[in-house]
Write an enzyme that holds these catalytic residues in place. Structure first.
Site: not given
Ligand code: G3P
Length: 218
Positions: A87
């Site tokens: 990633k």
């Molecule tokens: O895959 C990306 C993710 O981990 C971000 O999610 O909920 O932290 O915006 P969030």
């Protein structure tokens, strides 16, 4: 649409795997920190454990932000297991690194995508996946789903192989809308996935079936 789980929690990954619908896992440095995983050796062992649970792609994020560092880290991560996808953030050196990994047969997930232009660049560099962050766009009063639709149109126009991995999914409607638009993959928490099961008429219907059965069968 493929279902990935967005966590580094081994129990949740196992639970999703046991459901039989899991296609992969995404992690990031915040999710690893949430599980208290620190130190190179522990991080590496944790990725290996995840790869042993799930039979699918597992995104492991580089920490370096310069080309050489990303290549060094990404090559080491890719050697851990055939499931590993490196990633990489959408920055200038990240694009160069994605091109290098793509030329050398290493799968990549280009992360922190917030615009169609970023997604176009990542696809041109040969990213395996792009990760537009739906929830974080919604958080700033911008419809994350519009970005998924825009990227879908662009990739279809030019038949890019890069898969749209809708990330930062927060709830079941995000998953349904992603499926309607044609995202290739969604990644979210287990709670958003299992919430797809919920419907009060299912609960009422099942209770009635069981009660009627009991009436005549005791
Ligand atoms: O895959 C990306 C993710 O981990 C971000 O999610 O909920 O932290 O915006 P969030």
């Amino acid at each position: 649409m493929k279902f990935f789980i967005d966590t580094a929690n081994l129990e949740m990954i196992q639970e999703a795997q046991d459901l039989g619908i899991l296609d992969g896992v995404t992690t990031n440095p915040s999710l690893m920190a949430k599980e208290g995983i620190s130190g190179n050796e522990n991080i590496i062992n944790h990725y290996k454990k995840i790869c042993e649970i799930v039979d699918g792609d597992v995104s492991a994020e580089v920490i370096s932000t310069d080309f050489e560092g990303m290549i060094r880290e990404g090559e080491a991560l890719a050697k851990l297991h055939s499931n590993i996808v490196v990633k990489v953030p959408i920055i200038k050196d990240g694009i160069k690194a994605i091109k290098y990994f793509s030329d050398n047969g290493i799968k990549t997930n280009c992360t922190l995508i917030f615009s169609a232009g970023q997604a176009l660049l990542a696809a041109k560099a040969g990213a395996t996946y792009v990760s537009p962050f739906i929830g974080r766009l919604d958080d700033v009063s911008t419809d994350g789903m519009d970005l998924i639709a825009q990227i879908r149109d662009i990739y279809d126009n030019y038949m890019f192989d890069t898969e749209i991995l809708a990330a930062s999914v927060r709830h079941p409607m995000h998953i349904i809308q992603c499926a309607e638009i044609g995202a290739d993959v969604m990644t979210g928490p287990l709670s958003a996935i299992t919430a797809l099961l919920n419907h009060p008429l299912t609960d009422i219907g099942l209770a009635k079936f069981l009660a009627d059965f009991k009436k005549v069968n005791g």
